[in-house]
Scaffold this motif. Sequence first.
Motif, PDB file in Angstrom:
ATOM      1  N   LYS A 407       1.354  -1.203   0.186  1.00 39.25           N
ATOM      2  CA  LYS A 407       0.312  -0.424  -0.028  1.00 39.25           C
ATOM      3  C   LYS A 407       0.733   1.263  -0.183  1.00 39.25           C
ATOM      4  O   LYS A 407       0.875   2.653  -0.428  1.00 39.25           O
ATOM      5  N   GLU A 410       1.975   1.730  -3.403  1.00 38.82           N
ATOM      6  CA  GLU A 410       0.819   2.154  -4.028  1.00 38.82           C
ATOM      7  C   GLU A 410       0.324   3.801  -3.842  1.00 38.82           C
ATOM      8  O   GLU A 410       0.143   4.524  -5.298  1.00 38.82           O
ATOM      9  N   GLU A 588       4.182  -7.224  -8.031  1.00 38.40           N
ATOM     10  CA  GLU A 588       2.480  -7.011  -7.384  1.00 38.40           C
ATOM     11  C   GLU A 588       1.486  -6.031  -7.381  1.00 38.40           C
ATOM     12  O   GLU A 588       1.417  -5.098  -7.499  1.00 38.40           O
ATOM     13  N   GLY A 592       0.109  -2.672  -8.994  1.00 36.30           N
ATOM     14  CA  GLY A 592      -1.464  -2.005  -7.941  1.00 36.30           C
ATOM     15  C   GLY A 592      -1.345  -0.191  -8.164  1.00 36.30           C
ATOM     16  O   GLY A 592      -2.040   0.136  -8.245  1.00 36.30           O
ATOM     17  N   THR A 595      -3.344  -0.165 -11.321  1.00 36.34           N
ATOM     18  CA  THR A 595      -4.510  -0.572 -10.990  1.00 36.34           C
ATOM     19  C   THR A 595      -5.343   1.100 -10.099  1.00 36.34           C
ATOM     20  O   THR A 595      -6.108   1.287 -10.390  1.00 36.34           O
TER      21      THR A 595
END
Length: 708
Positions: A407, A410, A588, A592, A595
Amino acid sequence: MAAGASHRSRLRLIVIQTLVFSLLATLGVRLYYLQVVSGERYQGKAASQSVREIVVQPQRGLIVDAMGRPLVTNRLTWVVSIDRTLIGRMSAADRTELLARTSDAIGVKVDKIEAKLLLCGDSGAVAGQCWNGSPYQPVPVAQDVKEGAALRILEQPEDFPGVVVDRQTLRQYPSPYGINAAHVLGYLSPITKEELESAEKTGDSSVNGASVVGRAGVEKQYDEWLRGQPGYQQVAVDSKGRVRQDVSGLAAQPGDTLVTSIDAKVQSVVEEQLAAMIAKQRSTRDPVTKRNFEADSGAAVVMEAKTGRIVAMASQPTYDPSVWVGGITDKQLERLYSEAAGTPLLARAFQGQFAPGSTWKPFMTVGALTHGYTPSTVLSCPSAVQIGNRAFHNHESAAYGSISFAKALEVSCNTFFFQVGMSFWQKYGSDPDDVDAKDPLVEQAEKFGFGERSGVDLPGEASGRVADRKWKRDYYESMKDYYCGIAAKPQDEKTSDFVYKFSREFCVEGWKYRLPDSANFAIGQGDTIVTPLQLARGYAAISNGGTLWEPRVGKAIVSPDGTVIREIEPKKERKLKIPASVLTYVDEALQGVSTHGTMAWKLNGFPLDRVRIRAKTGSAEVYGKQSTGWVASYTEDYVVVMMISQAGTGSGSTGEGIRAIWEALYGVDGDQVNPSTAAIPGVTPPAKLPTFGDDGSILPPARSKKGQ
């Protein structure tokens, strides 16, 4: 008495006759020796004095892209030269008249012609203008002469004694798809006296005083292959130095062709998008400074993730490489080095050095996850963290509560990574004077190749800098006199409050590596700098499972007859010892970012389910300037990096350009993917080389069934 006198007279006559006979005999013997015994040797010497050797310059090799499209070729041009030997025998008046007549015909001032006729090393000779070749060879005084002027001289030889007109080759830039690629291709200039002397010492016969050599880009890197081998023509001249006939000759050997990994179609898209993003930001208001973004420079790189080959590379500002052809003017040269013009000669992609900002965080994540932290680690992401007497903020002071590394990547949470950096400082190096303290984040950055040259086959690459404890100590030692000098005097109107305060603090303890240094390092701020190329290969290592490649532009050397002399294979520098689980976790997390993270708003509607783009945005703060915007992104096939200096946030300044490049690479139109419309047939670059025909034609490489 009369008889005695008569006897003495006869005796003297006999003596004289004997002397004369002896002299004649000696002369006869000498003539026999010269003409019969040593005749051949002296005849050869006499002939050599009337024979002059003229260098025949070879045609330089081609430079083509991976599909065989010509990036640099040669063209024929009219060249006017003057025979120094012949005009040197003219009277001053005749010489002046000839130079004036020639000047009028070719449109070159007399003083410039005279400067070109001076031998380098002679009094008054100017480097770059004087003649560095054989004094017996006609000296080129004008290139790209109009055909009408050339024919006038050829048709009126009696008016132009000693003036030679012929066809020679010059570099030409076909610019497929309108590309520039100046910083990748490079340029040529005349060989210097020092270079020529060095070549003569080593026995290098591929250059001579009239040679031009590569000065930048692949023209310099692969110069020994591209330059070819000069030929020689021996001509007989009369007593006035005029050529009467050819005696013998050795044909020049053309240079080899360089096949590059550049794809002209992709290069075109990259250049277009970089220029467009810079133009867009220059018309965009900066909410921080309340003025438009400067967007003064930028760079972009497209690299094959699995090999390190460069598919496209662009820098701004750029220049027209053809300005070097036939000689560059002082005004043009001044602009290329001008800071006001943005120093166009500087290749920002591999010579420019910039703070990486948040694009640094994935490498810090790898360092943390391999030194005690885990994917399940949760840290707070407050709007600010107090370090010493200063508050360190997130972008726009956003807060996200307790979050994971994924996170944090992100949303690009600075305060999360501040805590990571500070924890390692407190654990391993809380003594600010200890230059040898362990630092896992610094070690990980160096393993990814930062702080050292990538080994790309382009000259002049910058090394970047990992600003660790040793660097800070060395920097203090080199700069303490300067800053202590400012601090020792009262502040004047020319010195800002920031500079004066910094100078006083630096003078007292500028070598200490403190907690804020470690915090800033963890988010790509402070004194750490990277090149866009270094960042691209770092992300390639994340993409390909941990292999760090030496980037390559050259793909193969091919002889003029189409024979492959040498294939330039990708070079693996090292395999990083990173657990696959860590790389998968970072991979991954970066997906993120695309996305629903900081890059998502620029990829809205993009078919990410079919083209899985991983990305990281970055905004690097620079004192006294606007922020530098970055986006680093990759798939299994490619890495795409773009940055613009003084342009604001990463996604805001370059996001649209990054998207457009990905659309071109995979044939994306809206939310549809059509590989048949991709910039490169088959989507990925061809493994095979272009096909070289016996007639000199170059065809695209044959592709396998899998598109490789």
